[in-house]
Scaffold this motif. Sequence first.
Motif, PDB file in Angstrom:
ATOM      1  N   LEU A  32       0.821  -1.220   0.000  1.00  0.00           N
ATOM      2  CA  LEU A  32       0.000   0.000   0.000  1.00  0.00           C
ATOM      3  C   LEU A  32       0.851   1.265   0.000  1.00  0.00           C
ATOM      4  CD1 LEU A  32      -2.789  -1.038   2.525  1.00  0.00           C
ATOM      5  CD2 LEU A  32      -2.973  -0.888   0.032  1.00  0.00           C
ATOM      6  N   GLU A  33       2.062   1.177   0.544  1.00  0.00           N
ATOM      7  CA  GLU A  33       2.957   2.335   0.601  1.00  0.00           C
ATOM      8  C   GLU A  33       3.757   2.555  -0.684  1.00  0.00           C
ATOM      9  OE1 GLU A  33       5.323   1.460   4.040  1.00  0.00           O
ATOM     10  OE2 GLU A  33       3.792   2.208   5.439  1.00  0.00           O
ATOM     11  N   LEU A  34       3.704   1.602  -1.616  1.00  0.00           N
ATOM     12  CA  LEU A  34       4.435   1.783  -2.875  1.00  0.00           C
ATOM     13  C   LEU A  34       3.880   2.981  -3.627  1.00  0.00           C
ATOM     14  CD1 LEU A  34       4.769  -1.897  -4.156  1.00  0.00           C
ATOM     15  CD2 LEU A  34       6.587  -0.463  -3.205  1.00  0.00           C
ATOM     16  N   GLU A  35       4.777   3.786  -4.151  1.00  0.00           N
ATOM     17  CA  GLU A  35       4.383   5.015  -4.847  1.00  0.00           C
ATOM     18  C   GLU A  35       3.443   4.741  -6.028  1.00  0.00           C
ATOM     19  OE1 GLU A  35       6.623   8.482  -7.362  1.00  0.00           O
ATOM     20  OE2 GLU A  35       7.646   7.681  -5.606  1.00  0.00           O
ATOM     21  N   ASP A  36       3.689   3.667  -6.770  1.00  0.00           N
ATOM     22  CA  ASP A  36       2.903   3.365  -7.966  1.00  0.00           C
ATOM     23  C   ASP A  36       1.652   2.539  -7.696  1.00  0.00           C
ATOM     24  OD1 ASP A  36       4.751   4.722  -9.504  1.00  0.00           O
ATOM     25  OD2 ASP A  36       5.885   2.925 -10.017  1.00  0.00           O
ATOM     26  N   PHE A  37       1.430   2.152  -6.437  1.00  0.00           N
ATOM     27  CA  PHE A  37       0.272   1.318  -6.140  1.00  0.00           C
ATOM     28  C   PHE A  37      -1.002   2.146  -6.161  1.00  0.00           C
ATOM     29  CE2 PHE A  37      -2.776  -0.931  -3.522  1.00  0.00           C
ATOM     30  CZ  PHE A  37      -2.747  -2.166  -4.136  1.00  0.00           C
ATOM     31  N   ASP A  38      -1.996   1.648  -6.900  1.00  0.00           N
ATOM     32  CA  ASP A  38      -3.249   2.383  -7.054  1.00  0.00           C
ATOM     33  C   ASP A  38      -4.409   1.395  -7.184  1.00  0.00           C
ATOM     34  OD1 ASP A  38      -5.041   4.485  -7.468  1.00  0.00           O
ATOM     35  OD2 ASP A  38      -4.766   4.401  -9.635  1.00  0.00           O
ATOM     36  N   ASP A  39      -4.788   0.803  -6.060  1.00  0.00           N
ATOM     37  CA  ASP A  39      -5.901  -0.139  -6.064  1.00  0.00           C
ATOM     38  C   ASP A  39      -6.596  -0.044  -4.712  1.00  0.00           C
ATOM     39  OD1 ASP A  39      -7.657  -2.078  -6.924  1.00  0.00           O
ATOM     40  OD2 ASP A  39      -6.161  -3.645  -7.205  1.00  0.00           O
ATOM     41  N   ASP A  40      -7.767  -0.628  -4.630  1.00  0.00           N
ATOM     42  CA  ASP A  40      -8.547  -0.611  -3.406  1.00  0.00           C
ATOM     43  C   ASP A  40      -7.833  -1.436  -2.329  1.00  0.00           C
ATOM     44  OD1 ASP A  40     -10.408  -0.966  -1.361  1.00  0.00           O
ATOM     45  OD2 ASP A  40     -12.096  -1.120  -2.749  1.00  0.00           O
ATOM     46  N   PRO A  41      -7.485  -0.834  -1.204  1.00  0.00           N
ATOM     47  CA  PRO A  41      -6.780  -1.560  -0.151  1.00  0.00           C
ATOM     48  C   PRO A  41      -7.545  -2.779   0.357  1.00  0.00           C
ATOM     49  CG  PRO A  41      -6.772   0.787   0.316  1.00  0.00           C
ATOM     50  CD  PRO A  41      -7.672   0.581  -0.871  1.00  0.00           C
ATOM     51  N   ASP A  42      -8.856  -2.751   0.251  1.00  0.00           N
ATOM     52  CA  ASP A  42      -9.679  -3.848   0.759  1.00  0.00           C
ATOM     53  C   ASP A  42      -9.768  -5.038  -0.193  1.00  0.00           C
ATOM     54  OD1 ASP A  42     -10.210  -2.440   3.098  1.00  0.00           O
ATOM     55  OD2 ASP A  42     -11.933  -1.428   2.197  1.00  0.00           O
ATOM     56  N   HIS A  43      -9.166  -4.938  -1.352  1.00  0.00           N
ATOM     57  CA  HIS A  43      -9.237  -6.035  -2.322  1.00  0.00           C
ATOM     58  C   HIS A  43      -8.076  -7.008  -2.231  1.00  0.00           C
ATOM     59  CE1 HIS A  43     -12.248  -3.764  -5.063  1.00  0.00           C
ATOM     60  NE2 HIS A  43     -12.857  -4.444  -4.123  1.00  0.00           N
ATOM     61  N   SER A  44      -7.326  -6.921  -1.160  1.00  0.00           N
ATOM     62  CA  SER A  44      -6.240  -7.884  -0.978  1.00  0.00           C
ATOM     63  C   SER A  44      -6.740  -9.020  -0.094  1.00  0.00           C
ATOM     64  CB  SER A  44      -5.032  -7.224  -0.321  1.00  0.00           C
ATOM     65  OG  SER A  44      -5.307  -6.921   1.032  1.00  0.00           O
ATOM     66  N   GLY A  45      -6.082 -10.147  -0.238  1.00  0.00           N
ATOM     67  CA  GLY A  45      -6.400 -11.303   0.587  1.00  0.00           C
ATOM     68  C   GLY A  45      -5.166 -12.171   0.704  1.00  0.00           C
ATOM     69  N   GLU A  46      -5.301 -13.232   1.453  1.00  0.00           N
ATOM     70  CA  GLU A  46      -4.162 -14.116   1.687  1.00  0.00           C
ATOM     71  C   GLU A  46      -3.597 -14.673   0.388  1.00  0.00           C
ATOM     72  OE1 GLU A  46      -3.327 -18.226   4.069  1.00  0.00           O
ATOM     73  OE2 GLU A  46      -4.578 -16.722   5.054  1.00  0.00           O
ATOM     74  N   ARG A  47      -4.445 -15.034  -0.541  1.00  0.00           N
ATOM     75  CA  ARG A  47      -4.004 -15.597  -1.822  1.00  0.00           C
ATOM     76  C   ARG A  47      -3.161 -14.597  -2.618  1.00  0.00           C
ATOM     77  NH1 ARG A  47      -8.788 -18.760  -4.677  1.00  0.00           N
ATOM     78  NH2 ARG A  47      -8.071 -20.778  -3.946  1.00  0.00           N
TER      79      ARG A  47
END
Length: 66
Positions: free
Chosen positions: A37-52
């Motif tokens: 989430l801290e990566l400068e180029d990251f641009d996605d919904d933080p809630d869309h991550s999971g263990e997989r």
Amino acid sequence: MGLKWVDSLDIAIELNDKYPEVDPIHVNFVDLRKWVLELEDFDDDPDHSGERILEAIQMAWLDEKD
């Protein structure tokens, strides 16, 4: 266009550049998620991550280390 959760290889490359001294196998998923989430180029919904997804990023990062 920013990085999305599905861009595991590109995220792994960015993490490897940002944290070259870190052994990805010892990173817990809470820290891994935070670092992505801290990566400068990251641009996605933080809630869309999971263990997989986090596991795929971790495995890609391990491959980058080799």
